[in-house]
Design a protein around this motif. Sequence first.
Motif, PDB file in Angstrom:
ATOM      1  N   GLU A   8       0.830  -1.201   0.000  1.00  0.00           N
ATOM      2  CA  GLU A   8       0.000   0.000   0.000  1.00  0.00           C
ATOM      3  C   GLU A   8       0.868   1.257   0.000  1.00  0.00           C
ATOM      4  OE1 GLU A   8      -3.155  -0.284  -0.553  1.00  0.00           O
ATOM      5  OE2 GLU A   8      -3.380   1.891  -0.544  1.00  0.00           O
ATOM      6  N   MET A   9       1.964   1.230   0.754  1.00  0.00           N
ATOM      7  CA  MET A   9       2.860   2.388   0.785  1.00  0.00           C
ATOM      8  C   MET A   9       3.570   2.551  -0.564  1.00  0.00           C
ATOM      9  SD  MET A   9       2.623   4.057   3.556  1.00  0.00           S
ATOM     10  CE  MET A   9       4.101   5.056   3.724  1.00  0.00           C
ATOM     11  N   PHE A  10       3.908   1.450  -1.189  1.00  0.00           N
ATOM     12  CA  PHE A  10       4.544   1.527  -2.497  1.00  0.00           C
ATOM     13  C   PHE A  10       3.599   2.174  -3.499  1.00  0.00           C
ATOM     14  CE2 PHE A  10       7.432   0.855  -5.765  1.00  0.00           C
ATOM     15  CZ  PHE A  10       6.991  -0.007  -6.753  1.00  0.00           C
ATOM     16  N   LYS A  11       2.355   1.760  -3.454  1.00  0.00           N
ATOM     17  CA  LYS A  11       1.357   2.333  -4.360  1.00  0.00           C
ATOM     18  C   LYS A  11       1.191   3.828  -4.074  1.00  0.00           C
ATOM     19  CE  LYS A  11      -3.555   2.047  -5.331  1.00  0.00           C
ATOM     20  NZ  LYS A  11      -4.808   1.401  -4.909  1.00  0.00           N
ATOM     21  N   LEU A  12       1.150   4.179  -2.813  1.00  0.00           N
ATOM     22  CA  LEU A  12       0.993   5.582  -2.428  1.00  0.00           C
ATOM     23  C   LEU A  12       2.184   6.410  -2.925  1.00  0.00           C
ATOM     24  CD1 LEU A  12      -1.217   7.000  -0.807  1.00  0.00           C
ATOM     25  CD2 LEU A  12       0.144   6.632   1.245  1.00  0.00           C
ATOM     26  N   SER A  13       3.389   5.864  -2.752  1.00  0.00           N
ATOM     27  CA  SER A  13       4.594   6.562  -3.226  1.00  0.00           C
ATOM     28  C   SER A  13       4.553   6.739  -4.728  1.00  0.00           C
ATOM     29  CB  SER A  13       5.860   5.778  -2.860  1.00  0.00           C
ATOM     30  OG  SER A  13       6.060   5.761  -1.481  1.00  0.00           O
ATOM     31  N   PHE A  14       4.093   5.705  -5.418  1.00  0.00           N
ATOM     32  CA  PHE A  14       4.033   5.788  -6.880  1.00  0.00           C
ATOM     33  C   PHE A  14       3.066   6.890  -7.301  1.00  0.00           C
ATOM     34  CE2 PHE A  14       4.857   4.207 -11.063  1.00  0.00           C
ATOM     35  CZ  PHE A  14       3.698   4.440 -11.778  1.00  0.00           C
ATOM     36  N   LEU A  15       1.908   6.920  -6.659  1.00  0.00           N
ATOM     37  CA  LEU A  15       0.927   7.954  -7.011  1.00  0.00           C
ATOM     38  C   LEU A  15       1.455   9.346  -6.673  1.00  0.00           C
ATOM     39  CD1 LEU A  15      -2.364   6.154  -5.965  1.00  0.00           C
ATOM     40  CD2 LEU A  15      -1.634   6.740  -8.287  1.00  0.00           C
ATOM     41  N   ALA A  16       2.160   9.458  -5.561  1.00  0.00           N
ATOM     42  CA  ALA A  16       2.758  10.756  -5.202  1.00  0.00           C
ATOM     43  C   ALA A  16       3.763  11.175  -6.269  1.00  0.00           C
ATOM     44  CB  ALA A  16       3.429  10.673  -3.831  1.00  0.00           C
ATOM     45  N   ALA A  17       4.524  10.217  -6.793  1.00  0.00           N
ATOM     46  CA  ALA A  17       5.493  10.538  -7.852  1.00  0.00           C
ATOM     47  C   ALA A  17       4.753  11.000  -9.113  1.00  0.00           C
ATOM     48  CB  ALA A  17       6.361   9.317  -8.162  1.00  0.00           C
ATOM     49  N   VAL A  18       3.658  10.332  -9.440  1.00  0.00           N
ATOM     50  CA  VAL A  18       2.894  10.735 -10.640  1.00  0.00           C
ATOM     51  C   VAL A  18       2.306  12.131 -10.438  1.00  0.00           C
ATOM     52  CG1 VAL A  18       0.920  10.171 -12.122  1.00  0.00           C
ATOM     53  CG2 VAL A  18       2.407   8.352 -11.290  1.00  0.00           C
ATOM     54  N   GLU A  19       1.811  12.389  -9.233  1.00  0.00           N
ATOM     55  CA  GLU A  19       1.301  13.735  -8.929  1.00  0.00           C
ATOM     56  C   GLU A  19       2.394  14.774  -9.143  1.00  0.00           C
ATOM     57  OE1 GLU A  19       0.025  13.271  -4.912  1.00  0.00           O
ATOM     58  OE2 GLU A  19      -1.920  12.409  -5.465  1.00  0.00           O
ATOM     59  N   THR A  20       3.594  14.464  -8.676  1.00  0.00           N
ATOM     60  CA  THR A  20       4.715  15.409  -8.775  1.00  0.00           C
ATOM     61  C   THR A  20       5.107  15.634 -10.235  1.00  0.00           C
ATOM     62  OG1 THR A  20       5.546  14.622  -6.648  1.00  0.00           O
ATOM     63  CG2 THR A  20       7.086  15.851  -8.018  1.00  0.00           C
ATOM     64  N   LEU A  21       5.130  14.559 -11.010  1.00  0.00           N
ATOM     65  CA  LEU A  21       5.635  14.664 -12.383  1.00  0.00           C
ATOM     66  C   LEU A  21       4.576  15.121 -13.378  1.00  0.00           C
ATOM     67  CD1 LEU A  21       7.649  11.306 -12.545  1.00  0.00           C
ATOM     68  CD2 LEU A  21       8.536  13.592 -12.069  1.00  0.00           C
ATOM     69  N   PHE A  22       3.334  14.640 -13.198  1.00  0.00           N
ATOM     70  CA  PHE A  22       2.325  14.827 -14.240  1.00  0.00           C
ATOM     71  C   PHE A  22       1.077  15.544 -13.759  1.00  0.00           C
ATOM     72  CE2 PHE A  22       4.654  12.290 -17.167  1.00  0.00           C
ATOM     73  CZ  PHE A  22       5.181  11.212 -16.471  1.00  0.00           C
ATOM     74  N   GLY A  23       0.957  15.765 -12.466  1.00  0.00           N
ATOM     75  CA  GLY A  23      -0.191  16.490 -11.962  1.00  0.00           C
ATOM     76  C   GLY A  23      -1.221  15.593 -11.302  1.00  0.00           C
ATOM     77  N   GLU A  24      -2.041  16.222 -10.490  1.00  0.00           N
ATOM     78  CA  GLU A  24      -3.027  15.502  -9.693  1.00  0.00           C
ATOM     79  C   GLU A  24      -4.082  14.822 -10.554  1.00  0.00           C
ATOM     80  OE1 GLU A  24      -4.353  18.092  -6.545  1.00  0.00           O
ATOM     81  OE2 GLU A  24      -6.207  16.938  -6.296  1.00  0.00           O
ATOM     82  N   ALA A  25      -4.505  15.490 -11.596  1.00  0.00           N
ATOM     83  CA  ALA A  25      -5.563  14.936 -12.450  1.00  0.00           C
ATOM     84  C   ALA A  25      -5.083  13.640 -13.107  1.00  0.00           C
ATOM     85  CB  ALA A  25      -5.970  15.955 -13.506  1.00  0.00           C
ATOM     86  N   THR A  26      -3.864  13.639 -13.600  1.00  0.00           N
ATOM     87  CA  THR A  26      -3.313  12.441 -14.225  1.00  0.00           C
ATOM     88  C   THR A  26      -3.175  11.328 -13.201  1.00  0.00           C
ATOM     89  OG1 THR A  26      -2.092  13.793 -15.812  1.00  0.00           O
ATOM     90  CG2 THR A  26      -1.352  11.533 -15.527  1.00  0.00           C
ATOM     91  N   ALA A  27      -2.742  11.669 -12.003  1.00  0.00           N
ATOM     92  CA  ALA A  27      -2.568  10.645 -10.971  1.00  0.00           C
ATOM     93  C   ALA A  27      -3.892   9.969 -10.636  1.00  0.00           C
ATOM     94  CB  ALA A  27      -1.953  11.271  -9.711  1.00  0.00           C
ATOM     95  N   SER A  28      -4.979  10.709 -10.657  1.00  0.00           N
ATOM     96  CA  SER A  28      -6.261  10.094 -10.288  1.00  0.00           C
ATOM     97  C   SER A  28      -6.701   9.084 -11.351  1.00  0.00           C
ATOM     98  CB  SER A  28      -7.328  11.169 -10.072  1.00  0.00           C
ATOM     99  OG  SER A  28      -7.634  11.795 -11.282  1.00  0.00           O
ATOM    100  N   THR A  29      -6.343   9.301 -12.604  1.00  0.00           N
ATOM    101  CA  THR A  29      -6.679   8.289 -13.627  1.00  0.00           C
ATOM    102  C   THR A  29      -5.708   7.117 -13.556  1.00  0.00           C
ATOM    103  OG1 THR A  29      -5.358   9.384 -15.324  1.00  0.00           O
ATOM    104  CG2 THR A  29      -7.658  10.016 -15.173  1.00  0.00           C
ATOM    105  N   VAL A  30      -4.461   7.367 -13.185  1.00  0.00           N
ATOM    106  CA  VAL A  30      -3.465   6.297 -13.073  1.00  0.00           C
ATOM    107  C   VAL A  30      -3.827   5.339 -11.937  1.00  0.00           C
ATOM    108  CG1 VAL A  30      -1.071   5.858 -12.356  1.00  0.00           C
ATOM    109  CG2 VAL A  30      -1.547   7.486 -14.168  1.00  0.00           C
TER     110      VAL A  30
END
Lengths: 195, 287
Positions: free
Chosen positions: A159-181
């Motif tokens: 679960e933490m790995f998934k959370l870290s991955f989503l945080a990285a996507v938020e940082t790189l591509f934005g919150e909107a993209t992370a929610s679809t990822v």
Amino acid sequence: MARRSYGYEALAGFLRVLDAELTRPTRITVIGGAAIGLLYDTRHATTDIDLTPGQGEAFWAAVDRARLRAHEPVPIETAGIFQPPYSYEDRCLHLELSGLRQLQVFVPERHDLALMKIARGYAHDLQGIADVHAVQALDLDTLVARYHESRTQVIGSAEMFKLSFLAAVETLFGEATASTVAQRLEVPPPPMSGV
Amino acid sequence: MPRGAPTFLKQADMVTRLRLTSDTSSSTFACMGSEESTALRALFPSKARRALLETLFSGQVSSASMSELARRAHLTTRAVSVEVEKLLDAGLLEVKAVGPAHLIRVNPKHPVAAALKRLVSSAKPDADAATVEQRAVRESLTAFGAPLLGDEPRRHYPLAETLVRALKLARTDATVLRVLPVVLAKHAGDLDWTDLRERARRLNLKAELGMLLDLTSDVAGLPALRREAAQLADGRRKRERFFLPVHGPADRKLARLRTPASAARWKFYLNMPEDAFRETLRKHGAT
């Protein structure tokens, strides 16, 4: 002597000194901040060289000799824990450094490097990934694919790995993209052919 | 370019007519970075517009809501709204509906979009005055023993001033934050604490300094620092804040889960647990 951080020239210079101390061909894989600084962003800060495990006594003896000789001896350590995607070795890149005769230096491909950073996912890890992305853009689909390769091997909470991955996507591509990822992370990848 | 076109669009058209190409050897701007940055400032003197262009045209995000743009560009939503409206009118941006959300993105079909992307991507932030100061702070920190990159150690500021300016920088730079306990642990015996507290007070960084002293006390085993931190405590502070910028709900959740106890005491959330700081201290001989 107070330790400080090392840029590309210091890292490369030390590797040449180390090369001169080696008596047989030796392959090392550099990961972490040194990998970013050597291959992707020469401005990136690092404080030492982290290697993947596997070097023998002869190598470390050469390191000790090199540190005595070098103008700027850079600390080298084996990484305590590193969690790479499954086939990262097949994708490692050879670092072309002039003057090396025995030493072959490899660096993980940048998406693999990103996943290794994401496996821990502290703020400065995510910042390091952003530094790579700013110089050579990371591809989102590739990151998702490597996430699925990595998640069965990660030590610690999935679960933490998934959370870290989503945080990285938020940082790189934005919150909107992370929610679809996030939805794509629930879907396992298609099975490998022949398995 | 039509007579009635907005001034900034005429400016953007000028960018195209200067024929910036990816082949810098044949480009009017032969060198990368600082000249592009100067050009960007000259063409778009408005800091708000420049920040918005840099956010969207550099590829930092492919699309974003108004509030996210404001956060990334360090602007108010009102400032973003004003600039977005102008850029929408000019056709440089478009709006895409994603469920209930309306996301702003670059209009790739606009004839100036590609040239603007190249200009923004090439512009080197180092030419910016803020970045020059940041470099000076980092060089000073390095001179005081911080394991930071690259630049030669140079004492631009005295120790207390370096620490306080670095603390301000650390609010946006996790690498600087990570090394501050190293410097503090090495120089705790050299500091004029009254002077340090006063400098922090002037920059409105008392809570940040309190957190740093408390954190360093915990990870470096220096109880005297906690006593100094206690003099900065302000019982009126109730609202919790994220110490570093956060980019979305996952980032915020990580910060809430990993905040070290010392940061929590000062009402900060931070995605850097104690062991991140301990590891840096261990590697750099400050324990």
